[in-house]
Design a protein around this motif. Structure first.
Motif, short mmCIF file in Angstrom:
data_model
loop_
_atom_site.label_atom_id
_atom_site.label_comp_id
_atom_site.label_asym_id
_atom_site.label_seq_id
_atom_site.Cartn_x
_atom_site.Cartn_y
_atom_site.Cartn_z
N ALA A 125 0.81 -1.22 0.00
CA ALA A 125 0.00 0.00 0.00
C ALA A 125 0.84 1.27 0.00
CB ALA A 125 -0.94 0.00 1.20
N THR A 126 2.16 1.17 0.13
CA THR A 126 2.99 2.36 0.02
C THR A 126 2.99 2.90 -1.41
OG1 THR A 126 5.04 1.19 -0.55
CG2 THR A 126 4.53 1.45 1.81
N GLY A 127 2.63 2.05 -2.38
CA GLY A 127 2.65 2.46 -3.78
C GLY A 127 4.05 2.59 -4.34
N LYS A 128 5.01 1.99 -3.67
CA LYS A 128 6.40 2.13 -4.07
C LYS A 128 7.07 0.77 -4.28
CE LYS A 128 6.84 6.43 -1.42
NZ LYS A 128 7.53 7.13 -0.32
N THR A 145 4.56 5.17 -7.53
CA THR A 145 3.38 5.34 -8.38
C THR A 145 2.76 6.72 -8.20
OG1 THR A 145 1.87 4.48 -6.70
CG2 THR A 145 2.84 2.88 -8.23
N GLY A 146 2.97 7.32 -7.03
CA GLY A 146 2.32 8.59 -6.72
C GLY A 146 0.84 8.43 -6.39
N ARG A 147 0.41 7.19 -6.17
CA ARG A 147 -1.00 6.91 -5.92
C ARG A 147 -1.19 6.36 -4.50
NH1 ARG A 147 -3.81 6.52 -11.03
NH2 ARG A 147 -5.60 5.96 -9.75
N THR A 148 -2.39 6.56 -3.99
CA THR A 148 -2.76 5.97 -2.70
C THR A 148 -3.74 4.82 -2.88
OG1 THR A 148 -4.52 7.62 -2.44
CG2 THR A 148 -2.38 8.12 -1.44
N GLN A 188 12.55 7.77 -8.52
CA GLN A 188 12.04 7.75 -9.88
C GLN A 188 10.54 7.43 -9.87
OE1 GLN A 188 14.47 5.80 -12.99
NE2 GLN A 188 15.84 5.14 -11.34
N PRO A 189 9.82 7.89 -10.89
CA PRO A 189 8.41 7.50 -10.99
C PRO A 189 8.29 6.05 -11.45
CG PRO A 189 9.05 8.81 -12.89
CD PRO A 189 10.22 8.83 -11.96
N LEU A 190 7.20 5.41 -11.03
CA LEU A 190 6.88 4.06 -11.50
C LEU A 190 5.82 4.19 -12.58
CD1 LEU A 190 7.24 1.00 -11.24
CD2 LEU A 190 5.51 1.01 -9.44
N HIS A 191 6.08 3.63 -13.74
CA HIS A 191 5.20 3.81 -14.89
C HIS A 191 4.31 2.59 -15.12
CE1 HIS A 191 7.30 7.47 -15.96
NE2 HIS A 191 8.45 6.83 -15.91
N VAL A 192 3.13 2.84 -15.67
CA VAL A 192 2.21 1.76 -16.06
C VAL A 192 2.74 1.10 -17.32
CG1 VAL A 192 -0.12 1.21 -16.85
CG2 VAL A 192 0.21 2.86 -15.00
#
Length: 336
Positions: A125-128, A145-148, A188-192
């Motif tokens: 759930a950290t999104g990382k 991910t930058g998401r919750t 870094q961002p995590l991409h879809v």
């Protein structure tokens, strides 16, 4: 032991934000060897290997596991506080490798080690996704991910060095490139990689995307839908998502997935607190599967996933949602 298990136990994502799930390469299963035995991966042929590996703590709830090839080590993570433990296949006790909470790693699920000696960890759930150097314990990357509204569940490695991460709540297959893993940039961002929003894989309330593996040709990801007892073939080139026809097989669920050739092994505790390992034979195009056999028991207590150690499987006893778990938490060896 008593359990607070629901029919669909993944109905409250927030409630289980600190708890959950993984995949690798798989042999066929049989019964565990009674005394343990050396494996080709162990490098030691003069002493039997332990049949069980203990994990410290009474609230650990270990979920993911990674077996580091070329070494005697395996890694297991705690969903409750993010601690990562390291075990030696020749010793029955595991030790703390990375303390929980460090680097914002408050919960971990699936994990893998790659050929460069990196430990790639799905952060739930950290999104990382956290990446560490197994030699130095140094943090190499945090992919976010930058998401919750997400639960990064499991990790699978592709032949080209890329990594894919399943998401149990948000309809996406996440993607890390080999170049990103080799870079010097930490944050870094995590991409879809593949958007699953309008695909045949429907995300319901609870936990959906779970165990996953990449096929040997690097073309497909095979992804388990935990809620719906279903499996999907995801084309990494076209992004087409195709249900895998299980034929007459019923009640086959995939928490952890392992793949060797066209043999898919699925580990689950769903409806099977004694553990269920399902061995399926896949068609050449991975769109059909035939259930070869199932294995129950053999020291399993609500297992989550497995890693391959030579001819054996190392099975993680997660004991998800069990309020009075069998202690100590452990990993059990099943001889194939």
């Amino acid at each position: 032991m008593p359990s607070v298990r629901l029919r669909h136990p993944r109905v409250a994502a927030v409630a289980v934000a600190s708890l959950f799930v993984m995949g690798a390469a798989a042999p066929a299963l049989a019964t565990p060897h009674a005394s343990g035995r050396p494996t080709a991966a162990s490098g030691h042929h003069h002493a039997p290997l332990p049949t069980s590996y203990t994990i410290p703590g009474s609230k650990t709830y270990p979920e993911g596991i990674a077996r580091q090839q070329g070494t005697p080590f395996f890694y297991v993570g705690s969903t409750s506080d993010g601690t990562i433990y390291r075990g030696d296949v020749h010793q029955s006790a595991t030790q703390v490798f990375l303390p929980g909470g460090k680097d914002g790693r408050t919960s971990v699920a699936g994990m893998k080690t790659d050929r460069a000696g990196r430990l790639i960890v799905a952060g739930g759930a950290t999104g990382k996704v956290f990446v560490y150097d197994t030699r130095t314990r140094a943090l190499l990357h945090v992919f976010d991910t930058g998401r919750t509204d997400t639960f990064l569940n499991d990790v699978a490695l592709a032949p080209n060095g890329d990594a894919y991460i399943s998401d149990s709540i948000h309809p996406a297959l996440w993607h890390l490139t080999a170049a990103e893993l080799k870079s010097k940039q930490v944050q870094q961002p995590l991409h879809v990689g593949v958007d699953l929003t309008n695909s045949p894989m429907v995300y319901d309330d609870g936990f959906n995307g779970n165990g996953l593996v990449v096929t040997a040709n690097g073309r497909y990801v095979l992804l388990a839908d935990y809620n719906d007892y279903a499996f999907y073939r995801v084309d990494l080139h076209t992004h087409q998502v195709v249900p895998i026809d299980l034929g007459s097989a019923k009640g086959v669920s995939g928490d952890g997935l392992l793949l060797r050739g066209n043999t898919l092994t699925a580990v689950t505790e769903l409806d099977h607190p004694e553990g269920q390992i399902s061995v399926l034979k896949l068609s050449h195009d991975y769109t059909k599967a035939e259930l070869v056999r199932t294995v129950h028991g053999h020291g399993m207590h609500s297992p989550s996933t497995a890693a391959v150690d030579g001819h054996d499987l190392l099975i993680v006893n997660f004991q998800f949602q069990i309020t009075n778990p069998v202690l100590p938490f452990n990993v059990v060896r099943v001889h194939a």
